[in-house]
Design a protein around this motif. Structure first.
Motif, PDB file in Angstrom:
ATOM      1  N   GLY A 154       0.832  -1.199   0.000  1.00 18.88           N
ATOM      2  CA  GLY A 154       0.000   0.000   0.000  1.00 18.88           C
ATOM      3  C   GLY A 154       0.863   1.244   0.000  1.00 18.88           C
ATOM      4  N   ILE A 155       0.357   2.306  -0.624  1.00 17.42           N
ATOM      5  CA  ILE A 155       0.981   3.638  -0.531  1.00 17.42           C
ATOM      6  C   ILE A 155      -0.142   4.564  -0.087  1.00 17.42           C
ATOM      7  CG2 ILE A 155       2.135   5.502  -1.787  1.00 17.42           C
ATOM      8  CD1 ILE A 155       3.177   3.405  -3.777  1.00 17.42           C
ATOM      9  N   VAL A 156       0.081   5.256   1.034  1.00 18.08           N
ATOM     10  CA  VAL A 156      -0.974   6.089   1.613  1.00 18.08           C
ATOM     11  C   VAL A 156      -0.459   7.511   1.748  1.00 18.08           C
ATOM     12  CG1 VAL A 156      -2.495   6.444   3.611  1.00 18.08           C
ATOM     13  CG2 VAL A 156      -1.888   4.114   2.918  1.00 18.08           C
ATOM     14  N   SER A 157      -1.196   8.495   1.247  1.00 16.64           N
ATOM     15  CA  SER A 157      -0.737   9.879   1.421  1.00 16.64           C
ATOM     16  C   SER A 157      -1.730  10.682   2.238  1.00 16.64           C
ATOM     17  CB  SER A 157      -0.459  10.538   0.069  1.00 16.64           C
ATOM     18  OG  SER A 157      -1.643  11.036  -0.493  1.00 16.64           O
ATOM     19  N   GLY A 158      -1.156  11.516   3.127  1.00 18.86           N
ATOM     20  CA  GLY A 158      -1.954  12.380   3.997  1.00 18.86           C
ATOM     21  C   GLY A 158      -1.667  13.837   3.691  1.00 18.86           C
ATOM     22  N   PHE A 159      -1.381  14.645   4.710  1.00 18.61           N
ATOM     23  CA  PHE A 159      -1.217  16.075   4.515  1.00 18.61           C
ATOM     24  C   PHE A 159      -0.005  16.396   3.643  1.00 18.61           C
ATOM     25  CE2 PHE A 159       0.445  20.253   5.537  1.00 18.61           C
ATOM     26  CZ  PHE A 159      -0.682  21.021   5.294  1.00 18.61           C
ATOM     27  N   LEU A 160      -0.224  17.216   2.591  1.00 19.01           N
ATOM     28  CA  LEU A 160       0.867  17.657   1.717  1.00 19.01           C
ATOM     29  C   LEU A 160       0.845  19.183   1.669  1.00 19.01           C
ATOM     30  CD1 LEU A 160       0.374  15.019  -1.121  1.00 19.01           C
ATOM     31  CD2 LEU A 160       2.068  14.973   0.730  1.00 19.01           C
ATOM     32  N   GLY A 161       2.036  19.796   1.810  1.00 17.56           N
ATOM     33  CA  GLY A 161       2.083  21.241   2.029  1.00 17.56           C
ATOM     34  C   GLY A 161       2.420  22.085   0.820  1.00 17.56           C
ATOM     35  N   SER A 162       2.721  21.500  -0.336  1.00 17.38           N
ATOM     36  CA  SER A 162       3.112  22.313  -1.495  1.00 17.38           C
ATOM     37  C   SER A 162       2.892  21.531  -2.783  1.00 17.38           C
ATOM     38  CB  SER A 162       4.593  22.702  -1.409  1.00 17.38           C
ATOM     39  OG  SER A 162       5.390  21.526  -1.430  1.00 17.38           O
ATOM     40  N   VAL A 163       2.900  22.265  -3.909  1.00 20.77           N
ATOM     41  CA  VAL A 163       2.773  21.631  -5.225  1.00 20.77           C
ATOM     42  C   VAL A 163       3.912  20.638  -5.416  1.00 20.77           C
ATOM     43  CG1 VAL A 163       2.903  22.073  -7.707  1.00 20.77           C
ATOM     44  CG2 VAL A 163       1.569  23.587  -6.258  1.00 20.77           C
ATOM     45  N   GLU A 164       5.102  21.030  -4.944  1.00 21.90           N
ATOM     46  CA  GLU A 164       6.266  20.163  -5.116  1.00 21.90           C
ATOM     47  C   GLU A 164       6.083  18.833  -4.371  1.00 21.90           C
ATOM     48  OE1 GLU A 164       9.802  22.265  -4.064  1.00 21.90           O
ATOM     49  OE2 GLU A 164      11.072  20.539  -4.590  1.00 21.90           O
ATOM     50  N   GLN A 165       5.542  18.899  -3.164  1.00 20.46           N
ATOM     51  CA  GLN A 165       5.313  17.646  -2.415  1.00 20.46           C
ATOM     52  C   GLN A 165       4.293  16.761  -3.135  1.00 20.46           C
ATOM     53  OE1 GLN A 165       4.346  18.233   1.725  1.00 20.46           O
ATOM     54  NE2 GLN A 165       6.484  18.596   2.248  1.00 20.46           N
ATOM     55  N   ILE A 166       3.286  17.390  -3.732  1.00 17.86           N
ATOM     56  CA  ILE A 166       2.281  16.608  -4.466  1.00 17.86           C
ATOM     57  C   ILE A 166       2.958  15.902  -5.640  1.00 17.86           C
ATOM     58  CG2 ILE A 166       0.129  16.708  -5.809  1.00 17.86           C
ATOM     59  CD1 ILE A 166      -0.714  19.112  -4.029  1.00 17.86           C
ATOM     60  N   ARG A 167       3.827  16.643  -6.346  1.00 21.52           N
ATOM     61  CA  ARG A 167       4.578  16.056  -7.471  1.00 21.52           C
ATOM     62  C   ARG A 167       5.436  14.862  -7.018  1.00 21.52           C
ATOM     63  NH1 ARG A 167       3.216  16.492 -12.359  1.00 21.52           N
ATOM     64  NH2 ARG A 167       3.033  18.598 -13.125  1.00 21.52           N
ATOM     65  N   ILE A 168       6.103  15.044  -5.891  1.00 21.61           N
ATOM     66  CA  ILE A 168       6.977  13.975  -5.383  1.00 21.61           C
ATOM     67  C   ILE A 168       6.149  12.714  -5.096  1.00 21.61           C
ATOM     68  CG2 ILE A 168       8.446  13.295  -3.404  1.00 21.61           C
ATOM     69  CD1 ILE A 168       9.471  16.234  -3.378  1.00 21.61           C
ATOM     70  N   VAL A 169       4.955  12.898  -4.541  1.00 20.53           N
ATOM     71  CA  VAL A 169       4.101  11.733  -4.245  1.00 20.53           C
ATOM     72  C   VAL A 169       3.626  11.080  -5.545  1.00 20.53           C
ATOM     73  CG1 VAL A 169       1.990  10.938  -3.116  1.00 20.53           C
ATOM     74  CG2 VAL A 169       3.411  12.664  -2.010  1.00 20.53           C
ATOM     75  N   GLU A 170       3.279  11.904  -6.543  1.00 21.94           N
ATOM     76  CA  GLU A 170       2.876  11.329  -7.843  1.00 21.94           C
ATOM     77  C   GLU A 170       4.017  10.487  -8.410  1.00 21.94           C
ATOM     78  OE1 GLU A 170       0.446  13.988 -10.658  1.00 21.94           O
ATOM     79  OE2 GLU A 170       1.511  15.389  -9.373  1.00 21.94           O
TER      80      GLU A 170
END
Ligand SMILES: Nc1ncnc2c1ncn2[C@@H]1O[C@H](COP(=O)(O)OP(=O)(O)O)[C@@H](O)[C@H]1O
Ligand SMILES: Cc1ncc(COP(=O)(O)O)c(C=O)c1O
Length: 279
Positions: free
Chosen positions: A79-95
């Protein structure tokens, strides 16, 4: 996928040292539910932001190197689970991380933490909303609250009076972003709080529970952690949601009974043995 029967989850979230939320909730809850929890810390805080003061250290710049080593080690996750993300860059890193670490059996759970009570969090810019819409599209399960569901789909928010037909349309719009199954949380129905569960291939269901106590930080994290662990273990989503909502309700009740200050979240530790017994 994994060599052993036990499941393993990569958990992307912040580490708040005091106040019971994000990783300090996810790690013990997944562990109690017999799932190995491997943190990817997005930031480190002394305590959550509901307190008058806090120390905050953004970990974004370190994440690529952190994840690079996981890649070199050839780690795989159920599983990969994502919670609070603080910036566009963090969202990109998770993608990118999902692209890199998701195998054919890996389940992705996205909790799109963007707002509450009809309002976007002050830090949530339009490019972040766009990024979150893309990330939600990668989710096998996504768990927006009603506010977040409205932000994701650009619909007006209202607190009460959502009909089943409207919730169907809301979930369908979130599905059209690419998400497979959708759980809309925190739907107020008089003395009840409801979760709308639209699981791929099944009729949607509403899981209602009595609303208890006061609003406390971290309840969304407790809810998403129980749902994620159960779902990764292979439970039907409806059962995962019923387990999570009754657990959150009882944790709030216990916290009121023990007079835990609201900003300290919920004392889930008191009820942890219940999670260890789930089969
Ligand atoms: N006061 C409450 N009483 C009973 N259940 C609650 C309460 N608050 C939260 N829950 C349960 O936890 C779920 C998630 O909580 P919610 O506050 O909606 O999350 P978020 O922090 O993401 O907004 C709710 O849908 C409900 O099942
Ligand atoms: C950094 C951080 N993470 C997580 C949370 C918990 O969020 P929720 O109440 O939506 O579970 C908070 C709440 O204040 C927070 O400040």
């Amino acid at each position: 996928m994994s060599q052993f029967h036990q499941k393993k989850v990569a958990m992307i979230n912040d580490l708040s040292g005091y106040g019971r939320c994000s990783l300090t909730v996810a790690v013990p809850i997944l562990s109690a539910m017999k799932v190995q929890c491997c943190p990817v810390p997005t930031s480190i805080l002394s305590n959550h932001t509901g307190f008058p003061v806090y120390f905050f250290d953004d970990y974004t710049a370190k994440l690529p190197a952190y994840l690079e080593k996981w890649g070199e080690l050839g780690l795989e996750f159920d599983g990969i689970v994502s919670g609070f993300l603080g910036s566009v860059e963090q969202i990109r890193i998770v993608e990118d991380m999902i692209g890199r670490f998701k195998g054919p059996e890996t389940k992705v759970v996205v909790d799109p933490i963007m707002g509450d009570n009809g309002k976007k969090y002050a830090t949530y810019t339009e490019p972040m909303c766009e990024g979150m819409r893309r990330l939600v599209g990668l989710g096998d399960v996504v768990t927006p609250n009603l506010t977040e569901a409205c932000i994701l789909t650009d619909r007006p928010y209202r607190r009460e009076g959502w009909t089943i037909r409207e919730l169907d349309a809301l979930a369908e719009d979130i599905r059209s972003l690419g998400a497979r199954s959708v759980v809309i949380t925190g739907i107020s129905q008089g003395v009840y709080l409801a979760n709308y569960v639209a699981e791929q291939g099944r009729e949607p269901v509403i899981c209602r529970t009595k609303r208890v106590g006061r609003e406390r930080p971290g309840t969304g994290d407790v809810f998403a952690s129980v749902v994620s662990a159960a779902f990764v273990r292979g439970f039907p989503l409806e059962r995962a949601v019923r387990l999570a909502s009754s657990f959150v309700r009882d944790c709030i009740r216990k916290s009121e009974e023990l007079e835990i200050p609201v900003e300290n979240g919920v004392c889930f530790e008191e009820l942890m043995d219940r999670l260890t017994r789930i089969r």
